[in-house]
Write a protein that holds these residues in place. Structure first.
Motif: not given
Length: 143
Positions: A1-12
């Protein structure tokens, strides 16, 4: 779950700058690994440090291809092949060296080296990466 959140955070993070995004990710990876080595056997800390690592590591595979594309927009296929080769070589080398360390000095030794390498990477890219234009790669002609 954290890794998936990290992929979205990467865009920001990428919107603030590719180098900054990469340095932030590698700093968090290195810090979470070292904290896990020091305190990871203490109950909930293990979950926290793995989640932090997952968040940061989820961002890195997003940042690197974008950075590669910025460096070589006219040679995307060749650049992608280089990125994949670098990832696979790093994974294999890390598994080999990590296995030797675990056999020789336990998990703490492997964690210490992994964390130190991540922090060293963040330092080198952060200090010496600069904001100058990335080198342009030229497409190669297939025979």
């Amino acid at each position: 779950i954290a890794g998936l959140a990290g992929t979205f955070l990467a865009e920001r993070l990428i919107a603030t700058g590719l180098r900054r995004a990469f340095v932030a990710g590698t700093l968090l990876v290195g810090t979470s690994i070292l904290l896990a080595a020091a305190f990871g056997t203490q109950g909930m800390f293990a979950y926290l440090f793995v989640a932090l690592w997952g968040l940061a590591f989820g961002a890195i595979p997003v940042v690197i291809p974008v950075w590669m594309y910025e460096a070589a927009p006219d040679a995307y296929e060749s650049g992608s092949a280089i990125v994949v080769t670098a990832f696979q070589t790093s994974l294999a080398s890390g598994a080999f060296v990590g296995g030797l360390l675990v056999d020789g000095s336990g998990i703490a030794g492997a964690f210490a080296l992994g964390g130190a390498l991540a922090l060293t990477t963040a330092f080198v890219v952060g200090v010496f990466g600069g904001e100058r234009a990335a080198p342009k790669l030229t497409p190669c002609d297939a025979a």
